[in-house]
Design a protein around this motif. Structure first.
Motif, PDB file in Angstrom:
ATOM      1  N   ALA A 106      92.066  54.803 -23.593  1.00 24.58           N
ATOM      2  CA  ALA A 106      90.845  54.201 -24.122  1.00 24.58           C
ATOM      3  C   ALA A 106      89.677  54.349 -23.160  1.00 24.58           C
ATOM      4  O   ALA A 106      88.519  54.332 -23.584  1.00 24.58           O
ATOM      5  N   GLU A 137      89.362  50.330 -29.904  1.00 25.20           N
ATOM      6  CA  GLU A 137      88.119  50.828 -30.486  1.00 25.20           C
ATOM      7  C   GLU A 137      86.978  49.835 -30.292  1.00 25.20           C
ATOM      8  O   GLU A 137      85.829  50.243 -30.097  1.00 25.20           O
ATOM      9  N   ARG A 146      85.738  50.357 -26.855  1.00 28.80           N
ATOM     10  CA  ARG A 146      84.924  51.577 -26.782  1.00 28.80           C
ATOM     11  C   ARG A 146      83.534  51.341 -27.353  1.00 28.80           C
ATOM     12  O   ARG A 146      82.556  51.925 -26.883  1.00 28.80           O
ATOM     13  N   LEU A 147      83.443  50.524 -28.383  1.00 28.17           N
ATOM     14  CA  LEU A 147      82.121  50.217 -28.951  1.00 28.17           C
ATOM     15  C   LEU A 147      81.266  49.425 -27.974  1.00 28.17           C
ATOM     16  O   LEU A 147      80.044  49.578 -27.943  1.00 28.17           O
ATOM     17  N   GLN A 150      82.248  57.091 -26.311  1.00 30.67           N
ATOM     18  CA  GLN A 150      82.053  57.166 -27.758  1.00 30.67           C
ATOM     19  C   GLN A 150      83.258  56.575 -28.482  1.00 30.67           C
ATOM     20  O   GLN A 150      84.404  56.802 -28.112  1.00 30.67           O
ATOM     21  N   ALA A 151      83.019  55.810 -29.530  1.00 34.05           N
ATOM     22  CA  ALA A 151      84.088  55.202 -30.329  1.00 34.05           C
ATOM     23  C   ALA A 151      84.527  56.174 -31.416  1.00 34.05           C
ATOM     24  O   ALA A 151      83.728  56.950 -31.948  1.00 34.05           O
ATOM     25  N   TYR A 152      85.812  56.137 -31.748  1.00 32.11           N
ATOM     26  CA  TYR A 152      86.383  56.976 -32.790  1.00 32.11           C
ATOM     27  C   TYR A 152      87.125  56.068 -33.782  1.00 32.11           C
ATOM     28  O   TYR A 152      88.319  55.827 -33.644  1.00 32.11           O
ATOM     29  N   PRO A 153      86.410  55.557 -34.783  1.00 31.11           N
ATOM     30  CA  PRO A 153      87.026  54.608 -35.713  1.00 31.11           C
ATOM     31  C   PRO A 153      88.135  55.216 -36.568  1.00 31.11           C
ATOM     32  O   PRO A 153      88.953  54.504 -37.120  1.00 31.11           O
TER      33      PRO A 153
END
Length: 175
Positions: free
Chosen positions: A81, A135, A138-139, A145-148
């Motif tokens: 992460a 996630e 990460r946000l 960068q977030a990866y939903p």
């Protein structure tokens, strides 16, 4: 009175003979005779008793170190992460999805070994919550960068791991 002495002497002689026969008996008997002495019905009974005691405990050989490996896999997922990727390719999604397969496998195998009632539901919900938390972290960090899509990809991967773990657990011999 002599009769009482003779009876006592006969009893002691019999005991000595029985004791010496016991000591000599196993040395003189051949292995074939020992095998014939044990009946075939006694052997399965002993095995069933051993299996019954292990089945009562609920322990199997499968998943002996599953708890430790589940924790190590969760640590691997959390460590992923904090890595920022230049470009996130399909291979990266595959690696992370495979780590969720491993998490589902080891966690559900560990819970099944411990005879948890809802091992499958606990594993899937715990994995999805872990993915959602990663996630979310990460946000909150602007440099990563977030990866939903990973939240949605984790559920089927966890399910595959759970199904494989159930298959292995059901097929494993009782210890």
């Amino acid at each position: 009175m002599n009769r009482h002495i003779r009876r006592a002497q006969e009893k002691s002689d019999k005991k000595r003979e029985q004791g010496s026969n016991r000591r000599r008996g196993p040395r003189k008997t051949a292995p074939k005779e020992k095998a014939q002495a044990k009946t075939k019905s006694e052997k399965p009974k002993a095995r069933e008793e051993q299996k019954g005691s292990a089945a009562a405990k609920g322990a199997t050989r499968a998943g002996r170190f599953a708890g430790f490996l589940a924790l190590a896999t969760a640590a691997l997922i959390v460590s992923q992460a904090f890595v920022s990727f230049e470009s996130f390719s399909l291979v990266d999604y595959g690696v992370i999805a495979f780590s969720y397969v491993l998490l589902g496998y080891f966690t559900s195998l560990w819970l099944l070994r411990r005879s948890a009632e809802n091992a499958i539901a606990i594993t899937i919900m715990g994995g999805i919550l872990l993915s959602f938390g990663i996630e979310l972290s990460r946000l909150l960090r602007p440099d990563i960068q977030a990866y939903p899509l990973l939240v949605f990809a984790s559920a089927p991967a966890l399910l595959i791991g759970v199904l494989v773990a159930r298959f292995v657990y059901k097929r494993s011999p009782k210890a």
